[in-house]
Design a protein around this motif. Structure first.
Motif, PDB file in Angstrom:
ATOM      1  N   MET A  37     -17.616 -33.600 -17.583  1.00 38.56           N
ATOM      2  CA  MET A  37     -17.121 -32.746 -18.571  1.00 38.56           C
ATOM      3  C   MET A  37     -16.704 -33.896 -19.735  1.00 38.56           C
ATOM      4  SD  MET A  37     -16.013 -29.473 -18.054  1.00 38.56           S
ATOM      5  CE  MET A  37     -14.883 -29.123 -19.554  1.00 38.56           C
ATOM      6  N   VAL A  38     -17.132 -33.467 -21.010  1.00 40.93           N
ATOM      7  CA  VAL A  38     -16.644 -33.993 -22.154  1.00 40.93           C
ATOM      8  C   VAL A  38     -15.664 -33.413 -22.954  1.00 40.93           C
ATOM      9  CG1 VAL A  38     -17.508 -35.020 -24.550  1.00 40.93           C
ATOM     10  CG2 VAL A  38     -19.121 -34.676 -22.723  1.00 40.93           C
ATOM     11  N   LEU A  39     -14.486 -34.233 -23.185  1.00 40.08           N
ATOM     12  CA  LEU A  39     -13.324 -33.905 -23.796  1.00 40.08           C
ATOM     13  C   LEU A  39     -12.973 -34.493 -24.963  1.00 40.08           C
ATOM     14  CD1 LEU A  39     -10.716 -33.728 -20.619  1.00 40.08           C
ATOM     15  CD2 LEU A  39     -12.035 -32.051 -21.554  1.00 40.08           C
ATOM     16  N   GLN A  40     -13.076 -33.820 -26.193  1.00 40.63           N
ATOM     17  CA  GLN A  40     -13.084 -34.568 -27.345  1.00 40.63           C
ATOM     18  C   GLN A  40     -11.893 -33.969 -28.274  1.00 40.63           C
ATOM     19  OE1 GLN A  40     -17.168 -34.048 -28.440  1.00 40.63           O
ATOM     20  NE2 GLN A  40     -16.967 -32.361 -29.285  1.00 40.63           N
ATOM     21  N   SER A  41     -11.317 -35.203 -29.323  1.00 39.75           N
ATOM     22  CA  SER A  41     -10.677 -34.601 -30.355  1.00 39.75           C
ATOM     23  C   SER A  41     -10.789 -35.601 -31.311  1.00 39.75           C
ATOM     24  CB  SER A  41      -9.089 -34.848 -29.625  1.00 39.75           C
ATOM     25  OG  SER A  41      -8.785 -34.038 -28.860  1.00 39.75           O
ATOM     26  N   LYS A  42     -10.523 -35.040 -32.587  1.00 36.81           N
ATOM     27  CA  LYS A  42     -10.501 -35.542 -33.838  1.00 36.81           C
ATOM     28  C   LYS A  42      -9.339 -36.258 -34.385  1.00 36.81           C
ATOM     29  CE  LYS A  42     -13.194 -31.844 -35.958  1.00 36.81           C
ATOM     30  NZ  LYS A  42     -13.267 -30.792 -36.904  1.00 36.81           N
ATOM     31  N   ILE A  43      -9.457 -37.611 -34.721  1.00 34.67           N
ATOM     32  CA  ILE A  43      -8.135 -38.328 -35.002  1.00 34.67           C
ATOM     33  C   ILE A  43      -8.432 -38.893 -36.375  1.00 34.67           C
ATOM     34  CG2 ILE A  43      -7.775 -38.914 -32.794  1.00 34.67           C
ATOM     35  CD1 ILE A  43      -8.742 -41.768 -33.279  1.00 34.67           C
ATOM     36  N   SER A  44      -7.395 -39.712 -37.093  1.00 37.09           N
ATOM     37  CA  SER A  44      -7.471 -40.167 -38.434  1.00 37.09           C
ATOM     38  C   SER A  44      -6.899 -41.558 -38.072  1.00 37.09           C
ATOM     39  CB  SER A  44      -6.880 -39.538 -39.585  1.00 37.09           C
ATOM     40  OG  SER A  44      -7.448 -38.464 -39.732  1.00 37.09           O
ATOM     41  N   SER A  45      -7.419 -42.565 -38.554  1.00 38.77           N
ATOM     42  CA  SER A  45      -6.832 -43.908 -38.380  1.00 38.77           C
ATOM     43  C   SER A  45      -7.680 -44.948 -39.624  1.00 38.77           C
ATOM     44  CB  SER A  45      -7.267 -44.530 -37.076  1.00 38.77           C
ATOM     45  OG  SER A  45      -8.575 -44.919 -36.719  1.00 38.77           O
ATOM     46  N   GLY A  46      -6.927 -45.917 -39.661  1.00 35.87           N
ATOM     47  CA  GLY A  46      -7.363 -47.111 -40.712  1.00 35.87           C
ATOM     48  C   GLY A  46      -6.505 -46.650 -41.992  1.00 35.87           C
ATOM     49  N   GLN A  47      -6.881 -47.715 -43.017  1.00 36.40           N
ATOM     50  CA  GLN A  47      -6.299 -47.599 -44.464  1.00 36.40           C
ATOM     51  C   GLN A  47      -7.399 -47.787 -45.318  1.00 36.40           C
ATOM     52  OE1 GLN A  47      -3.690 -46.450 -45.778  1.00 36.40           O
ATOM     53  NE2 GLN A  47      -2.309 -46.695 -44.001  1.00 36.40           N
ATOM     54  N   PRO A  48      -7.648 -46.764 -46.069  1.00 35.15           N
ATOM     55  CA  PRO A  48      -7.297 -45.442 -46.109  1.00 35.15           C
ATOM     56  C   PRO A  48      -7.654 -44.679 -44.816  1.00 35.15           C
ATOM     57  CG  PRO A  48      -9.260 -45.653 -47.501  1.00 35.15           C
ATOM     58  CD  PRO A  48      -9.007 -47.003 -47.243  1.00 35.15           C
ATOM     59  N   ALA A  49      -6.928 -43.774 -44.391  1.00 34.32           N
ATOM     60  CA  ALA A  49      -7.285 -43.011 -43.306  1.00 34.32           C
ATOM     61  C   ALA A  49      -8.874 -42.387 -43.382  1.00 34.32           C
ATOM     62  CB  ALA A  49      -6.369 -41.975 -43.277  1.00 34.32           C
ATOM     63  N   LYS A  50      -9.594 -42.492 -42.292  1.00 36.41           N
ATOM     64  CA  LYS A  50     -10.829 -42.138 -42.103  1.00 36.41           C
ATOM     65  C   LYS A  50     -10.833 -41.297 -40.673  1.00 36.41           C
ATOM     66  CE  LYS A  50     -15.467 -43.566 -41.655  1.00 36.41           C
ATOM     67  NZ  LYS A  50     -16.583 -44.410 -41.513  1.00 36.41           N
ATOM     68  N   ALA A  51     -11.670 -40.187 -40.761  1.00 34.90           N
ATOM     69  CA  ALA A  51     -11.744 -39.369 -39.397  1.00 34.90           C
ATOM     70  C   ALA A  51     -12.575 -39.791 -38.456  1.00 34.90           C
ATOM     71  CB  ALA A  51     -12.015 -37.595 -39.978  1.00 34.90           C
ATOM     72  N   PHE A  52     -12.179 -39.801 -37.227  1.00 33.41           N
ATOM     73  CA  PHE A  52     -13.263 -40.120 -35.968  1.00 33.41           C
ATOM     74  C   PHE A  52     -12.949 -39.049 -35.227  1.00 33.41           C
ATOM     75  CE2 PHE A  52     -11.959 -44.098 -38.068  1.00 33.41           C
ATOM     76  CZ  PHE A  52     -13.088 -44.677 -38.016  1.00 33.41           C
ATOM     77  N   LEU A  53     -13.870 -39.183 -34.169  1.00 30.30           N
ATOM     78  CA  LEU A  53     -14.019 -38.063 -32.841  1.00 30.30           C
ATOM     79  C   LEU A  53     -14.009 -39.211 -31.748  1.00 30.30           C
ATOM     80  CD1 LEU A  53     -14.478 -35.344 -31.888  1.00 30.30           C
ATOM     81  CD2 LEU A  53     -16.799 -35.658 -31.904  1.00 30.30           C
ATOM     82  N   ILE A  54     -13.122 -38.968 -31.032  1.00 28.64           N
ATOM     83  CA  ILE A  54     -12.928 -39.734 -29.646  1.00 28.64           C
ATOM     84  C   ILE A  54     -13.584 -38.823 -28.533  1.00 28.64           C
ATOM     85  CG2 ILE A  54     -11.388 -40.610 -27.992  1.00 28.64           C
ATOM     86  CD1 ILE A  54      -9.798 -41.758 -30.034  1.00 28.64           C
TER      87      ILE A  54
END
Length: 84
Positions: A37-54
């Motif tokens: 299975m692949v489980l995934q969620s979007k997060i924001s991190s960094g300054q300025p905030a940037k969207a990522f997918l883990i």
């Protein structure tokens, strides 16, 4: 979490707490192939905030299920499924 996954998490700067949070409540999950299975969620991190997918890859064909690897990507559109 396998030893390989722990190594890769450390190398990629991801915490086990983040991975466990995604395992507990993923925004999306789908079968990649039988037993994985692949489980995934979007997060924001960094300054300025940037969207990522883990993305977390889990072998579910064993007991207990094992996290094989995980990574962070900025290519959300490539992997996000609108119909899942």
């Amino acid at each position: 979490i396998t030893s390989h996954a722990s190594f890769e998490l450390s190398r990629r700067g991801l915490s086990e707490d983040t991975i466990r949070a995604i395992l507990a409540a993923p925004e999306q999950g789908f079968e990649l192939r039988p037993g994985r299975m692949v489980l995934q969620s979007k997060i924001s991190s960094g300054q300025p905030a940037k969207a990522f997918l883990i993305r977390v890859f889990v072998d579910i064909d064993r007991t207990p299920a094992e996290v094989v690897t995980a990574y962070r990507t900025s290519k959300i559109g490539k992997y996000w499924r609108d119909n899942t």
